[in-house]
Design an enzyme around this catalytic site. Structure first.
Site, PDB file in Angstrom:
ATOM      1  N   TYR A  59       0.851  -1.190   0.000  1.00  0.00           N
ATOM      2  CA  TYR A  59       0.000   0.000   0.000  1.00  0.00           C
ATOM      3  C   TYR A  59       0.886   1.238   0.000  1.00  0.00           C
ATOM      4  O   TYR A  59       1.817   1.354   0.793  1.00  0.00           O
ATOM      5  CB  TYR A  59      -0.908   0.027   1.235  1.00  0.00           C
ATOM      6  CG  TYR A  59      -2.344  -0.299   0.920  1.00  0.00           C
ATOM      7  CD1 TYR A  59      -3.111   0.555   0.138  1.00  0.00           C
ATOM      8  CD2 TYR A  59      -2.931  -1.464   1.398  1.00  0.00           C
ATOM      9  CE1 TYR A  59      -4.426   0.260  -0.160  1.00  0.00           C
ATOM     10  CE2 TYR A  59      -4.247  -1.773   1.110  1.00  0.00           C
ATOM     11  CZ  TYR A  59      -4.989  -0.907   0.330  1.00  0.00           C
ATOM     12  OH  TYR A  59      -6.295  -1.196   0.027  1.00  0.00           O
ATOM     13  N   GLU A  61      -0.488   4.696  -0.330  1.00  0.00           N
ATOM     14  CA  GLU A  61      -1.361   5.873  -0.417  1.00  0.00           C
ATOM     15  C   GLU A  61      -0.565   7.153  -0.210  1.00  0.00           C
ATOM     16  O   GLU A  61       0.232   7.267   0.714  1.00  0.00           O
ATOM     17  CB  GLU A  61      -2.473   5.773   0.629  1.00  0.00           C
ATOM     18  CG  GLU A  61      -3.474   4.669   0.317  1.00  0.00           C
ATOM     19  CD  GLU A  61      -4.552   4.577   1.375  1.00  0.00           C
ATOM     20  OE1 GLU A  61      -4.325   5.065   2.496  1.00  0.00           O
ATOM     21  OE2 GLU A  61      -5.614   4.017   1.074  1.00  0.00           O
ATOM     22  N   ASP A 214      -7.495  15.405 -23.920  1.00  0.00           N
ATOM     23  CA  ASP A 214      -7.435  13.954 -23.741  1.00  0.00           C
ATOM     24  C   ASP A 214      -6.720  13.376 -24.953  1.00  0.00           C
ATOM     25  O   ASP A 214      -7.276  13.291 -26.041  1.00  0.00           O
ATOM     26  CB  ASP A 214      -8.850  13.395 -23.619  1.00  0.00           C
ATOM     27  CG  ASP A 214      -8.868  11.884 -23.374  1.00  0.00           C
ATOM     28  OD1 ASP A 214      -7.817  11.241 -23.553  1.00  0.00           O
ATOM     29  OD2 ASP A 214      -9.932  11.360 -23.018  1.00  0.00           O
ATOM     30  N   THR A 241      -4.089   7.584 -21.647  1.00  0.00           N
ATOM     31  CA  THR A 241      -3.863   6.214 -21.243  1.00  0.00           C
ATOM     32  C   THR A 241      -2.440   5.840 -21.639  1.00  0.00           C
ATOM     33  O   THR A 241      -1.785   6.532 -22.416  1.00  0.00           O
ATOM     34  CB  THR A 241      -4.862   5.258 -21.910  1.00  0.00           C
ATOM     35  OG1 THR A 241      -4.847   5.505 -23.325  1.00  0.00           O
ATOM     36  CG2 THR A 241      -6.254   5.479 -21.367  1.00  0.00           C
ATOM     37  N   LYS A 244      -2.402   2.359 -25.292  1.00  0.00           N
ATOM     38  CA  LYS A 244      -2.797   2.450 -26.698  1.00  0.00           C
ATOM     39  C   LYS A 244      -1.538   2.677 -27.530  1.00  0.00           C
ATOM     40  O   LYS A 244      -0.714   1.788 -27.644  1.00  0.00           O
ATOM     41  CB  LYS A 244      -3.841   3.557 -26.882  1.00  0.00           C
ATOM     42  CG  LYS A 244      -5.142   3.263 -26.108  1.00  0.00           C
ATOM     43  CD  LYS A 244      -6.171   4.332 -26.385  1.00  0.00           C
ATOM     44  CE  LYS A 244      -7.493   4.044 -25.685  1.00  0.00           C
ATOM     45  NZ  LYS A 244      -7.484   4.354 -24.241  1.00  0.00           N
ATOM     46  N   ARG A 250      -1.488  -1.412 -19.073  1.00  0.00           N
ATOM     47  CA  ARG A 250      -2.758  -0.711 -18.903  1.00  0.00           C
ATOM     48  C   ARG A 250      -2.663   0.296 -17.763  1.00  0.00           C
ATOM     49  O   ARG A 250      -2.128  -0.007 -16.694  1.00  0.00           O
ATOM     50  CB  ARG A 250      -3.887  -1.687 -18.627  1.00  0.00           C
ATOM     51  CG  ARG A 250      -4.210  -2.578 -19.821  1.00  0.00           C
ATOM     52  CD  ARG A 250      -5.538  -3.277 -19.619  1.00  0.00           C
ATOM     53  NE  ARG A 250      -6.628  -2.324 -19.665  1.00  0.00           N
ATOM     54  CZ  ARG A 250      -7.259  -1.965 -20.780  1.00  0.00           C
ATOM     55  NH1 ARG A 250      -6.870  -2.446 -21.949  1.00  0.00           N
ATOM     56  NH2 ARG A 250      -8.267  -1.115 -20.750  1.00  0.00           N
TER      57      ARG A 250
END
Length: 434
Positions: A59, A61, A214, A241, A244, A250
Site C-alpha cells: 500500500y 497511499e 485527452d 492512457t 494504446k 494498462r
C-alpha cells in the site's frame, strides 16, 4: 509462444488448471487474430513482468516526498523504493513528451476514465459549463455522455464536425462565446485527423476557459513527433492512457501546468482513488524508458505510414471513410456511404468469427444506436507491433472490404472459411504477442 508465456501458463496451472486453460485459449486467439481495435496494443514482456510482480503487494497511499506539490510523503512506511520508481516514471514520461520545464506528471491514475474524472475534479465544480466534442463525431464517453459521470455532473455543450467530418473550429468558437465554459475538452477516441491544439488554446484564452486535452489515442504520435503537441500549445491539463499508442501496460497519466500540480494530485488521491497500483507504476516506468528510445519513435512512424497505406487501399476499393482518410493511427469506415446498409455491430460480429477484430463505431449524423452504429473503427498500432507492414494492411483491407460486401449480399457464411484462410496466411508470418 515465448518462454515467458510458457512460464506464466505453467505457474498458473499449478494452482488453477481451469484459469490456465482459459489463458492459453486467449493467447491462441490473440495469435490467430488480426487485431484492428485502435485502443489496443501489446506491451513488452518486461512491463508484463513488472505488472505481475511483488510490486503489487504494498500500500502506497499518497505521494513521494519533496514533489512540487509539497507532499510530505506516504501514509504508510516501507515505501522508499516505490518513491524512487514513481518519481523516475514521472521524470521519464516528462522527458518522453519534452515537457520537463513547465509540466507536472502524475502516473497514479488506473485508467483513462479515472484520469479524466480527476482532471475535471481538479478545476471544475458540479454544474460548471463545459464545452466538448459531440460523441457521434468521435468523442469519448467521458467527454459528456449523459450516462457517464461527465454528463451527469457538468453542464455540457457540444461542438461538431463540418460536412467533411473535420472539427468545425467556427462552431467551437461560436459555442464557446455563447456558453462561456469553465473548461474546453479536446481530444477524441474516433477522430482520424489532426487535432488543432493551438486553435483550441486561442479559443480557450478568448473565453477564459481551462484547456483539457485527452490524448489517450494519439499520445504515442505526440511523443514521436507525428502529431502536434498539446504541451507546445500550452494546454492546462493533458490526460492519456498508457496502453494504446504508448504501448505500455494498462493505465493512465495526467500532465498539468505546474501551478495546477497540487490540485491534480489531490484530485487523484485522496479525491478519486485510494492506494495506487504500484505494480502498474513500475510497468509505466519501463514504458517511459522505451518511449524515449529511437526504436519506439520508428515504430510510431510505421504505425502512421501503415494506416495511410490501409486508408489508400480502402479508397481504391471504393470504401468511404469519415474525412476521406487519416492523419493518425486510425480510420473510420462509413458503411452506408460505402454502399452497405448494415450495422457496425453486424460487421464486428462477422469479422470476429473469421479472426479479424475491430469495433463498431458511430459516424457523424449517426442514425443507429451506439450499440448498433453505422460505422466501424480500424487502427494499425497493435498489428504494427506484431510486424505487419503496409502490404499486410492493404491485404487486410481487401479482406475487410470483401467481408462487408458479402454481408450486404447475404453471402458471408458461404465465404467465411475462405476469409479465415486468408487471415491465417497473413498472421502466419507475423510476430507472436510480445
Amino acid at each position: 509462444m515465448s518462454e515467458y508465456q510458457k512460464f506464466i501458463l505453467e505457474t498458473v496451472a499449478k494452482q488453477s488448471p481451469f484459469v490456465a486453460e482459459q489463458m492459453r485459449l486467449e493467447l491462441e486467439r490473440q495469435h490467430r487474430t488480426i487485431e484492428l481495435i485502435a485502443s489496443e496494443n501489446y506491451c513488452s514482456e518486461a512491463e508484463m513482468a513488472a505488472a505481475g510482480s511483488w510490486a503489487a503487494w504494498k500500500y502506497t497511499e499518497g505521494y513521494p516526498p519533496k514533489r512540487e506539490t509539497g507532499s510530505k510523503g506516504r501514509y504508510y512506511g516501507g515505501t522508499e523504493y516505490y518513491d524512487i520508481v514513481e518519481q523516475y516514471a514521472c521524470q521519464k514520461w516528462l522527458e518522453a513528451f519534452g515537457a520537463q520545464e513547465e509540466y507536472h506528471c502524475n502516473v497514479q491514475p488506473s485508467d483513462g476514465s479515472s484520469a479524466n474524472f480527476a482532471a475535471y475534479m481538479a478545476v471544475l465544480q458540479p454544474g460548471d459549463k463545459v464545452l466538448s466534442m459531440d460523441l457521434n463525431n468521435g468523442a469519448h464517453l467521458t467527454h459528456g455522455s449523459p450516462v457517464n459521470f461527465s454528463g451527469k455532473l457538468y453542464d455540457m455543450t457540444f461542438y461538431t464536425t463540418d460536412e467533411r467530418g473535420y472539427i468545425d473550429l467556427n462552431d467551437v468558437r461560436e459555442k464557446a462565446l455563447a456558453c462561456r465554459p469553465k473548461a474546453i475538452i479536446c481530444g477524441a477516441s474516433a477522430y482520424a485527423r489532426v487535432i488543432p491544439f493551438d486553435a483550441f488554446r486561442k479559443i480557450a484564452d478568448e473565453v477564459g476557459a481551462y484547456l483539457i486535452c485527452d490524448t489517450s489515442h494519439i499520445s504515442g504520435l505526440i511523443v514521436a513527433g507525428d502529431h502536434p503537441s498539446p504541451f507546445a500549445a500550452g494546454a492546462d491539463i493533458i490526460t492519456t492512457t498508457t496502453h494504446k499508442t504508448l504501448r505500455s501496460e494498462r493505465g493512465a497519466m495526467i500532465f498539468c501546468k505546474k501551478e495546477l500540480a497540487k490540485k491534480i494530485d489531490s484530485a487523484v488521491f485522496p479525491g478519486s482513488q485510494g492506494g495506487s497500483l504500484m505494480n502498474m507504476v513500475f510497468a509505466k516506468a519501463i514504458g517511459a524508458e522505451l518511449a524515449c528510445g529511437d526504436a519506439y519513435k520508428q515504430y510510431i512512424h510505421n504505425v502512421v505510414a501503415n494506416c495511410r497505406a490501409m486508408a489508400g487501399a480502402f479508397e481504391r476499393l471504393g470504401m468511404a471513410m469519415v474525412t476521406g482518410g487519416t492523419d493518425n493511427h486510425l480510420l473510420l469506415i462509413d458503411l452506408a456511404a460505402s454502399g452497405a446498409d448494415i450495422s457496425g455491430k453486424k460487421v464486428q460480429d462477422a469479422l470476429d468469427s473469421v479472426n479479424i477484430t475491430l469495433n463498431k463505431n458511430c459516424v457523424p449524423n449517426e442514425k443507429r444506436s451506439p450499440m448498433q452504429t453505422s460505422g466501424v473503427r480500424i487502427g494499425t498500432a497493435p498489428m504494427t507491433t506484431r510486424g505487419f507492414g503496409a502490404e499486410d494492411f492493404c491485404a487486410t483491407a481487401q479482406i475487410v472490404t470483401d467481408a462487408i460486401r458479402s454481408l450486404a449480399e447475404d453471402s458471408f457464411e458461404q465465404r467465411a472459411e475462405e476469409f479465415r484462410g486468408r487471415v491465417a496466411e497473413l498472421t502466419a508470418h507475423c510476430n507472436g504477442v510480445v
